[in-house]
Design a protein around this motif. Sequence first.
Motif, PDB file in Angstrom:
ATOM      1  N   GLY A  31       6.215  19.495  -4.947  1.00  0.00           N
ATOM      2  CA  GLY A  31       6.931  18.619  -4.035  1.00  0.00           C
ATOM      3  C   GLY A  31       6.308  17.246  -3.941  1.00  0.00           C
ATOM      4  N   MET A  32       7.041  16.350  -3.307  1.00  0.00           N
ATOM      5  CA  MET A  32       6.574  14.981  -3.120  1.00  0.00           C
ATOM      6  C   MET A  32       6.951  14.474  -1.742  1.00  0.00           C
ATOM      7  SD  MET A  32       7.183  12.777  -6.590  1.00  0.00           S
ATOM      8  CE  MET A  32       6.038  11.521  -5.963  1.00  0.00           C
ATOM      9  N   VAL A  33       6.135  13.549  -1.250  1.00  0.00           N
ATOM     10  CA  VAL A  33       6.438  12.775  -0.056  1.00  0.00           C
ATOM     11  C   VAL A  33       6.350  11.310  -0.437  1.00  0.00           C
ATOM     12  CG1 VAL A  33       5.768  12.234   2.317  1.00  0.00           C
ATOM     13  CG2 VAL A  33       5.470  14.567   1.441  1.00  0.00           C
ATOM     14  N   PHE A  34       7.402  10.553  -0.165  1.00  0.00           N
ATOM     15  CA  PHE A  34       7.390   9.115  -0.408  1.00  0.00           C
ATOM     16  C   PHE A  34       6.972   8.380   0.868  1.00  0.00           C
ATOM     17  CE2 PHE A  34      10.459   7.984  -4.148  1.00  0.00           C
ATOM     18  CZ  PHE A  34       9.493   8.400  -5.037  1.00  0.00           C
ATOM     19  N   ILE A  35       6.151   7.356   0.705  1.00  0.00           N
ATOM     20  CA  ILE A  35       5.734   6.477   1.791  1.00  0.00           C
ATOM     21  C   ILE A  35       6.436   5.140   1.605  1.00  0.00           C
ATOM     22  CG2 ILE A  35       3.765   5.523   3.041  1.00  0.00           C
ATOM     23  CD1 ILE A  35       3.746   8.613   2.713  1.00  0.00           C
ATOM     24  N   ARG A  36       6.964   4.568   2.691  1.00  0.00           N
ATOM     25  CA  ARG A  36       7.704   3.309   2.538  1.00  0.00           C
ATOM     26  C   ARG A  36       6.788   2.217   1.984  1.00  0.00           C
ATOM     27  NH1 ARG A  36       9.050   1.581   8.780  1.00  0.00           N
ATOM     28  NH2 ARG A  36       7.053   2.236   9.657  1.00  0.00           N
ATOM     29  N   ASN A  37       7.405   1.341   1.232  1.00  0.00           N
ATOM     30  CA  ASN A  37       6.692   0.306   0.492  1.00  0.00           C
ATOM     31  C   ASN A  37       7.594  -0.916   0.410  1.00  0.00           C
ATOM     32  OD1 ASN A  37       5.392  -1.173  -1.724  1.00  0.00           O
ATOM     33  ND2 ASN A  37       6.822  -0.125  -3.069  1.00  0.00           N
ATOM     34  N   TRP A  38       7.016  -2.074   0.537  1.00  0.00           N
ATOM     35  CA  TRP A  38       7.797  -3.294   0.362  1.00  0.00           C
ATOM     36  C   TRP A  38       7.246  -4.086  -0.816  1.00  0.00           C
ATOM     37  CZ3 TRP A  38       4.977  -1.842   4.586  1.00  0.00           C
ATOM     38  CH2 TRP A  38       3.787  -2.515   4.835  1.00  0.00           C
ATOM     39  N   ASP A  39       8.023  -5.021  -1.299  1.00  0.00           N
ATOM     40  CA  ASP A  39       7.674  -5.850  -2.455  1.00  0.00           C
ATOM     41  C   ASP A  39       7.599  -5.060  -3.757  1.00  0.00           C
ATOM     42  OD1 ASP A  39       7.619  -8.236  -1.060  1.00  0.00           O
ATOM     43  OD2 ASP A  39       5.521  -8.016  -0.502  1.00  0.00           O
ATOM     44  N   GLY A  40       8.315  -3.933  -3.829  1.00  0.00           N
ATOM     45  CA  GLY A  40       8.430  -3.234  -5.098  1.00  0.00           C
ATOM     46  C   GLY A  40       7.174  -2.489  -5.486  1.00  0.00           C
ATOM     47  N   SER A  41       7.119  -2.087  -6.749  1.00  0.00           N
ATOM     48  CA  SER A  41       5.993  -1.321  -7.272  1.00  0.00           C
ATOM     49  C   SER A  41       5.665  -1.823  -8.665  1.00  0.00           C
ATOM     50  CB  SER A  41       6.353   0.171  -7.305  1.00  0.00           C
ATOM     51  OG  SER A  41       5.281   0.940  -7.780  1.00  0.00           O
ATOM     52  N   HIS A  42       4.510  -1.375  -9.181  1.00  0.00           N
ATOM     53  CA  HIS A  42       4.033  -1.819 -10.491  1.00  0.00           C
ATOM     54  C   HIS A  42       3.843  -3.335 -10.515  1.00  0.00           C
ATOM     55  CE1 HIS A  42       5.197   1.956 -13.053  1.00  0.00           C
ATOM     56  NE2 HIS A  42       4.339   2.217 -12.087  1.00  0.00           N
ATOM     57  N   ASN A  43       3.444  -3.899  -9.395  1.00  0.00           N
ATOM     58  CA  ASN A  43       3.143  -5.329  -9.350  1.00  0.00           C
ATOM     59  C   ASN A  43       2.063  -5.561  -8.302  1.00  0.00           C
ATOM     60  OD1 ASN A  43       4.298  -6.529  -6.693  1.00  0.00           O
ATOM     61  ND2 ASN A  43       5.941  -5.201  -7.428  1.00  0.00           N
ATOM     62  N   PRO A  44       1.384  -6.714  -8.337  1.00  0.00           N
ATOM     63  CA  PRO A  44       0.257  -6.940  -7.430  1.00  0.00           C
ATOM     64  C   PRO A  44       0.627  -6.977  -5.954  1.00  0.00           C
ATOM     65  CG  PRO A  44       0.162  -8.463  -9.290  1.00  0.00           C
ATOM     66  CD  PRO A  44       1.503  -7.794  -9.353  1.00  0.00           C
ATOM     67  N   ASP A  45       1.911  -7.111  -5.638  1.00  0.00           N
ATOM     68  CA  ASP A  45       2.316  -7.294  -4.245  1.00  0.00           C
ATOM     69  C   ASP A  45       2.795  -6.019  -3.564  1.00  0.00           C
ATOM     70  OD1 ASP A  45       1.802 -10.075  -4.334  1.00  0.00           O
ATOM     71  OD2 ASP A  45       3.740 -10.416  -5.300  1.00  0.00           O
ATOM     72  N   GLU A  46       2.549  -4.843  -4.170  1.00  0.00           N
ATOM     73  CA  GLU A  46       2.914  -3.605  -3.497  1.00  0.00           C
ATOM     74  C   GLU A  46       2.458  -3.636  -2.039  1.00  0.00           C
ATOM     75  OE1 GLU A  46       2.506  -0.436  -7.231  1.00  0.00           O
ATOM     76  OE2 GLU A  46       1.028  -0.457  -5.613  1.00  0.00           O
ATOM     77  N   GLY A  47       3.335  -3.189  -1.148  1.00  0.00           N
ATOM     78  CA  GLY A  47       2.978  -3.176   0.262  1.00  0.00           C
ATOM     79  C   GLY A  47       3.095  -1.786   0.832  1.00  0.00           C
TER      80      GLY A  47
END
Length: 417
Positions: free
Chosen positions: A376-392
């Motif tokens: 299973g998986m749990v996703f945590i909210r993230n802003w500014d996308g992924s695979h980039n320096p600005d992951e939030g």
Amino acid sequence: MTDVIRDTIDRILTRVNAIGAGGPGFTRPSYSPLETEAHGVIEEEAGALGLGVTRDAGSNLFARLPGRDRAAPPLYIGSHLDTVPMGGAYDGTAGVAAAMALVAHFVERGETPPCDIVATVTRAEESVWFPVSYIGSRAALSRLTAEEMEACRADTGRTLADHMREEGGDPDRVLAGPGLPAATFLELHIEQGPLLDTAHEPFALIEGVRGGLRYRFAAIEGVWAHSGGAPRHLRSDAVFALADMIAGLDGDWAEMLEAGHDLAVTVGRVDAATDEHAFAKVPGRVGFCLDMRSIDPAVLDEMDRRLGRIVSRIEEARGVTFRLGPSSRSTPSALSKTLADRLEEAAGPLGFAPRRMVSGGGHDAAAFAAAGWTSGMVFIRNWDGSHNPDEGMDPADLADAVRCVAAAWADAQARPA
């Protein structure tokens, strides 16, 4: 009063993200000394908690907290510490921090979980380095092939087997097996899209992981010509041909979505900036990669057929030649509903009602599911996308998700009635 879950998350994120190549962002290639150094941080943290630490033939790390019933299938919980080039601070790393925060929670409280809990740090999850999916987790499961061991790393040109040996692994033992016996695997990971952040929801439960069909090294061959001298009807323009392909795929993508199918289509790299390309030239070559993902293998098959028809039509109309090269695939994986139900039940009394959703990106949880594990998986909210320096990511959201996991694995037999 200290909060061991939050303190552990903050400390591990800080320590691991201090390791990497130069910025921007964070770069720890798969099976590199930097990835190994990050694993060393977790080994040190696990030792401080009194956990037993082992590594397998693929150099994956396991830190075990004994449970009440040592014969029960363990809970393996974790993620990876390698990154894409110039990636973010949380993709993978947050899941490892969450695993260590969970075991720290039980250790600090002096509670024994109902089964062993194994904080798990896989190697080489990011397939940008090697054209192989879920390398570390599939190594742990003895599901890698001899052919995949010969895949070359994108930046060094050296084989997976070479890099694995260099970082303490044993490719021959990985291939010989046996892999880990089936148990439970749980991965906490930042969402790689905007849905949770837009909805102001801290975390979600994942029902499945999309599979992918990828053409990593595709190209279109046209004819170089003078930009002012070659008339339209006599051109074989590789860039216009690529534009036609993209427009055709975009139209088919919209059509598939309208019909209710799950699909994502991405042209992730376009290479028309070599020394041979110039302002006053009709481009005679363009390189690109294509990534199509769906939870339904039949949708990927259909899009591959449609791609073939689009390519044939453009070749005839434009006088170009497509060289798509080899394709690679990862299989869509359904994740455990029973495990999601367990987490949802634990989340309710803590004030959370997590949604169910599908993961667009590939994750180690998919490899464990494919091997027959309860995964299973749990996703945590993230802003500014992924695979980039600005992951939030707000570490408080990750801590809340860990508290739900802790509640789901609290030992009911150890609590007074």
